[in-house]
Design a protein around this motif. Sequence first.
Motif, PDB file in Angstrom:
ATOM      1  N   LEU A 170       0.861  -1.182   0.000  1.00 15.63           N
ATOM      2  CA  LEU A 170       0.000   0.000   0.000  1.00 15.63           C
ATOM      3  C   LEU A 170       0.899   1.233   0.000  1.00 15.63           C
ATOM      4  O   LEU A 170       1.791   1.355   0.852  1.00 15.63           O
ATOM      5  CB  LEU A 170      -0.936   0.005   1.213  1.00 15.63           C
ATOM      6  CG  LEU A 170      -1.993   1.127   1.214  1.00 15.63           C
ATOM      7  CD1 LEU A 170      -3.286   0.648   1.860  1.00 15.63           C
ATOM      8  CD2 LEU A 170      -1.497   2.390   1.922  1.00 15.63           C
ATOM      9  N   VAL A 171       0.694   2.134  -0.955  1.00 17.81           N
ATOM     10  CA  VAL A 171       1.482   3.360  -1.066  1.00 17.81           C
ATOM     11  C   VAL A 171       0.648   4.529  -0.562  1.00 17.81           C
ATOM     12  O   VAL A 171      -0.306   4.961  -1.222  1.00 17.81           O
ATOM     13  CB  VAL A 171       1.938   3.620  -2.515  1.00 17.81           C
ATOM     14  CG1 VAL A 171       2.741   4.919  -2.583  1.00 17.81           C
ATOM     15  CG2 VAL A 171       2.776   2.453  -3.028  1.00 17.81           C
ATOM     16  N   SER A 172       0.973   5.048   0.604  1.00 20.33           N
ATOM     17  CA  SER A 172       0.290   6.210   1.160  1.00 20.33           C
ATOM     18  C   SER A 172       0.885   7.462   0.534  1.00 20.33           C
ATOM     19  O   SER A 172       2.080   7.733   0.673  1.00 20.33           O
ATOM     20  CB  SER A 172       0.484   6.231   2.678  1.00 20.33           C
ATOM     21  OG  SER A 172      -0.108   7.366   3.248  1.00 20.33           O
ATOM     22  N   GLY A 173       0.041   8.201  -0.188  1.00 25.72           N
ATOM     23  CA  GLY A 173       0.530   9.329  -0.977  1.00 25.72           C
ATOM     24  C   GLY A 173       0.762   8.944  -2.423  1.00 25.72           C
ATOM     25  O   GLY A 173       1.582   9.553  -3.118  1.00 25.72           O
ATOM     26  N   ALA A 174       0.037   7.958  -2.909  1.00 25.07           N
ATOM     27  CA  ALA A 174       0.285   7.380  -4.227  1.00 25.07           C
ATOM     28  C   ALA A 174       0.052   8.338  -5.385  1.00 25.07           C
ATOM     29  O   ALA A 174       0.568   8.126  -6.483  1.00 25.07           O
ATOM     30  CB  ALA A 174      -0.589   6.135  -4.423  1.00 25.07           C
TER      31      ALA A 174
END
Length: 368
Positions: free
Chosen positions: A175-179
């Motif tokens: 999961l990329v927070s700030g994707a």
Amino acid sequence: MRAAVLTGFGEPLRIQERPAPEAAVGGEVVVEVLAACVPPYADEVFSGERRYPLVPPVVPGIGGVGRVVHAGPDATRLRAGDLVWCDSTVRSRDDALTPDITLQGWSSRGEGGARLARHLHDGAFAEFMRVPTENVFPLPAAAGADPARWAALAVHVIAYGGLLAGGLAAGETLLVSGATGNLGSSAVAVALAMGAGRVVAPGRNRAVLDLLAERFGPRLRPVPLTGDEAADRAAMSEAADGPVDMVIDLLPPSAPSSVARTAAMTVREYGRVVLMGGVGMLGGDDLALPYPWLMRNSVTVRGQWMYPRTANVGIIRLLASGALDLAPERVRTFGLDAVNEAVACAAEHSGAFDRTVLLPSGGGRRSG
């Protein structure tokens, strides 16, 4: 040589004539700078808003693509004329465990980093720069056809370093927070190039989420955020369609800590969380991950500033192999005389796969 100089915070960069740098007898390389990325937040650094420990007058610039002009006797493989990538992350040589670090021409950490910055003061916004030998990495010949596009190494190597720090393995769910940001979208692309099974991409920008989904297909799982922590966490977990093995946070300083916390808490038991963003740098609430949740789920949380030297080699290999494709990126280039226009352009075009590149040794404006 000609260089763009920050003479004071809040002042425009000025083009000045300066003596060309000279390398020490050993340990340093002089490089002609062909292309250097202009970070989207450069205007915030130059205005003083980000309070970076730059000491004007200084030639800024965070790494670049160039050609070797001179290499010292301790360089056994580099030769004059070689096409190279110059990494800005400079480490002191007298402490293998906890070296002091400066980002050449950009930032530093602590008094030791400040000492390094005084020695290697100037960055890549100049026709020539002086770089430690260990920070110079050969590029494939293909990069010479479009050095401006390869200057995106400055972005991709950061994301790659964070993914290495978290031990991302092929087939895992990330999961990329700030994707939807400039750096976050890089992490999406790099993770998929490394073999991630799926990437969950939360964000508020629907247009960028659609762009990511179109570019990367079913392995990319976009999640529009609502601001409701519980609802957003549930939506991210549902999009993962299984356990989230790793979370990497690349949110900017303007983002509230609650967004980072919501993303982090989607990770599975024994999962990993890597923090690389700017949350809290300009004030605001702390991340405040719950102690019982961390302990009972055996979650590993790691902060990571920049990347190890070996990350440069790895990311260059990913690009050279074609696993990480630079072709879809939009690149806007500017000559040295238009450096302030480039800084403004970078701030305006700060989205996914947007690159603004300075061409210090020649070349003018174009888009591609």
